[in-house]
Design a protein around this motif. Structure first.
Motif, PDB file in Angstrom:
ATOM      1  N   UNK A   1       0.831  -1.218   0.000  1.00  0.00           N
ATOM      2  CA  UNK A   1       0.000   0.000   0.000  1.00  0.00           C
ATOM      3  C   UNK A   1       0.859   1.259   0.000  1.00  0.00           C
ATOM      4  N   UNK A   2       1.987   1.235   0.706  1.00  0.00           N
ATOM      5  CA  UNK A   2       2.866   2.408   0.646  1.00  0.00           C
ATOM      6  C   UNK A   2       3.345   2.630  -0.787  1.00  0.00           C
ATOM      7  N   UNK A   3       3.654   1.544  -1.474  1.00  0.00           N
ATOM      8  CA  UNK A   3       4.053   1.649  -2.890  1.00  0.00           C
ATOM      9  C   UNK A   3       2.916   2.227  -3.738  1.00  0.00           C
ATOM     10  N   UNK A   4       1.699   1.728  -3.505  1.00  0.00           N
ATOM     11  CA  UNK A   4       0.541   2.216  -4.282  1.00  0.00           C
ATOM     12  C   UNK A   4       0.351   3.724  -4.066  1.00  0.00           C
ATOM     13  N   UNK A   5       0.588   4.182  -2.845  1.00  0.00           N
ATOM     14  CA  UNK A   5       0.383   5.607  -2.533  1.00  0.00           C
ATOM     15  C   UNK A   5       1.555   6.461  -3.033  1.00  0.00           C
ATOM     16  N   UNK A   6       2.766   5.955  -2.854  1.00  0.00           N
ATOM     17  CA  UNK A   6       3.937   6.767  -3.207  1.00  0.00           C
ATOM     18  C   UNK A   6       4.248   6.771  -4.696  1.00  0.00           C
ATOM     19  N   UNK A   7       3.820   5.733  -5.394  1.00  0.00           N
ATOM     20  CA  UNK A   7       4.186   5.581  -6.800  1.00  0.00           C
ATOM     21  C   UNK A   7       2.946   5.383  -7.668  1.00  0.00           C
ATOM     22  N   UNK A   8       3.035   5.749  -8.935  1.00  0.00           N
ATOM     23  CA  UNK A   8       1.862   5.677  -9.812  1.00  0.00           C
ATOM     24  C   UNK A   8       1.416   4.238 -10.080  1.00  0.00           C
ATOM     25  N   UNK A   9       0.116   4.027 -10.016  1.00  0.00           N
ATOM     26  CA  UNK A   9      -0.507   2.764 -10.417  1.00  0.00           C
ATOM     27  C   UNK A   9      -1.463   3.070 -11.564  1.00  0.00           C
ATOM     28  N   UNK A  10      -1.421   2.250 -12.597  1.00  0.00           N
ATOM     29  CA  UNK A  10      -2.355   2.400 -13.712  1.00  0.00           C
ATOM     30  C   UNK A  10      -3.731   1.897 -13.311  1.00  0.00           C
ATOM     31  N   UNK A  11      -4.743   2.690 -13.558  1.00  0.00           N
ATOM     32  CA  UNK A  11      -6.125   2.293 -13.258  1.00  0.00           C
ATOM     33  C   UNK A  11      -6.934   2.421 -14.547  1.00  0.00           C
ATOM     34  N   UNK A  12      -7.577   1.338 -14.932  1.00  0.00           N
ATOM     35  CA  UNK A  12      -8.422   1.324 -16.122  1.00  0.00           C
ATOM     36  C   UNK A  12      -9.876   1.373 -15.683  1.00  0.00           C
ATOM     37  N   UNK A  13     -10.622   2.324 -16.230  1.00  0.00           N
ATOM     38  CA  UNK A  13     -12.035   2.471 -15.871  1.00  0.00           C
ATOM     39  C   UNK A  13     -12.879   2.249 -17.124  1.00  0.00           C
ATOM     40  N   UNK A  14     -13.837   1.359 -17.055  1.00  0.00           N
ATOM     41  CA  UNK A  14     -14.707   1.106 -18.207  1.00  0.00           C
ATOM     42  C   UNK A  14     -16.138   0.876 -17.732  1.00  0.00           C
ATOM     43  N   UNK A  15     -17.094   1.268 -18.578  1.00  0.00           N
ATOM     44  CA  UNK A  15     -18.501   1.067 -18.265  1.00  0.00           C
ATOM     45  C   UNK A  15     -18.958  -0.248 -18.851  1.00  0.00           C
TER      46      UNK A  15
END
Lengths: 187, 187
Positions: B172-186
């Protein structure tokens, strides 16, 4: 569209939303919020977070009578006892609940009635990072996939545009997609 | 240090931890985990997340009999009804519970007994971003401050070194400190 102090749309008091925006435009310092949490380890992978007061809108909030508690643990395959969802699952919850608020509040502001809204999320993670088995593998999610389903009084184009706006202004999506500085110190 | 299948330290089965690491070294595909969540909007700022199965260690996990549910809502000052902590507060929970697991598991692996561990977190956020009042202001936390207190059978230097290691390997520290790609689709 007329708004009165009684008007709610999607369960959101639209007049209060407009007032809040106006108040912050008049006094930008009201926009500063400081949220807090305390977490106590309980044994093994199990810990409990207590969440209550926060600073916001120029004062300490006193609306919560009792603290919220959130349990965190790991499943047995990750050496825990399933006392709660694990930390990276909690990240998925945070992201979904943030997008739900953003979607519904902005829909209300735009006069769009939302009847149903649901998110499915999946995050993929490679345990080599957490276990220290590879410095090339990041510990966190490599990728999060989110799909949503919405039933709303709007065209498909309006929904897409709303969703784009919500993604640009979502606090948790920003926290996940972009770097946040975290300071860690021992007391 | 001898380990048997019965040995636990800090509530962690150390032998299982060693076995898990060995199994992943033998078959790296076991390290792939896919965590999931479903969130349903309930009205206003209120939504509920359901968390149950996941893929990990080469199979679909079946250890949870009933789903975990997490409530998300906003306080009245943010137009909600306090049915649960809000999304950015949930991020603080996720971060703390992740560091707790990392700290305690790695301490167990190193033979360090942990008696108490507590985290205090604060995140500061400027509402201009969420409200769309400024494109210069990020919607998420500008900064998170975390302090921890630990009572453990280790020197101050050992604690600091452990904490550094935990920070490098925390999902979680990595997720917060560094960019994570998030794909959003309907759907």
């Amino acid at each position: 569209m007329s708004t009165t102090t009684q008007e709610t749309r999607n369960g959101v008091n639209v007049a209060q939303l407009v007032e809040t925006i106006g108040a912050i435009q008049n006094d930008p310092s009201l926009a500063t919020f400081r949220f807090r949490a305390t977490n106590t380890w309980l044994g093994g992978g199990h810990s409990r977070t207590s969440i209550n007061g926060f600073w916001g809108a120029g004062q300490e909030d006193a609306s919560r009578q009792t603290p919220f508690t959130l349990e965190g643990d790991e499943p047995p395959v990750l050496l825990g006892q399933n006392n709660g969802p694990n930390a990276v699952e909690a990240v998925l919850h945070a992201l979904a609940s943030c997008l739900a608020v953003g979607f519904v509040y902005n829909a209300a502001a735009q006069g769009i009635e939302v009847r149903e809204l649901e998110f499915d999320l999946e995050g993929e993670l490679d345990l080599h990072g957490f276990l220290g088995l590879s410095e090339q593998t990041r510990p966190g999610y490599g990728h999060i996939t989110l799909t949503y389903r919405v039933d709303a009084d709007a065209t498909s184009e309006q929904i897409d545009e709303l969703c784009q706006y919500v993604q640009r202004t979502s606090p948790v999506l920003d926290i996940i997609k972009n770097p946040v500085t975290v300071t860690v110190a021992r007391r």
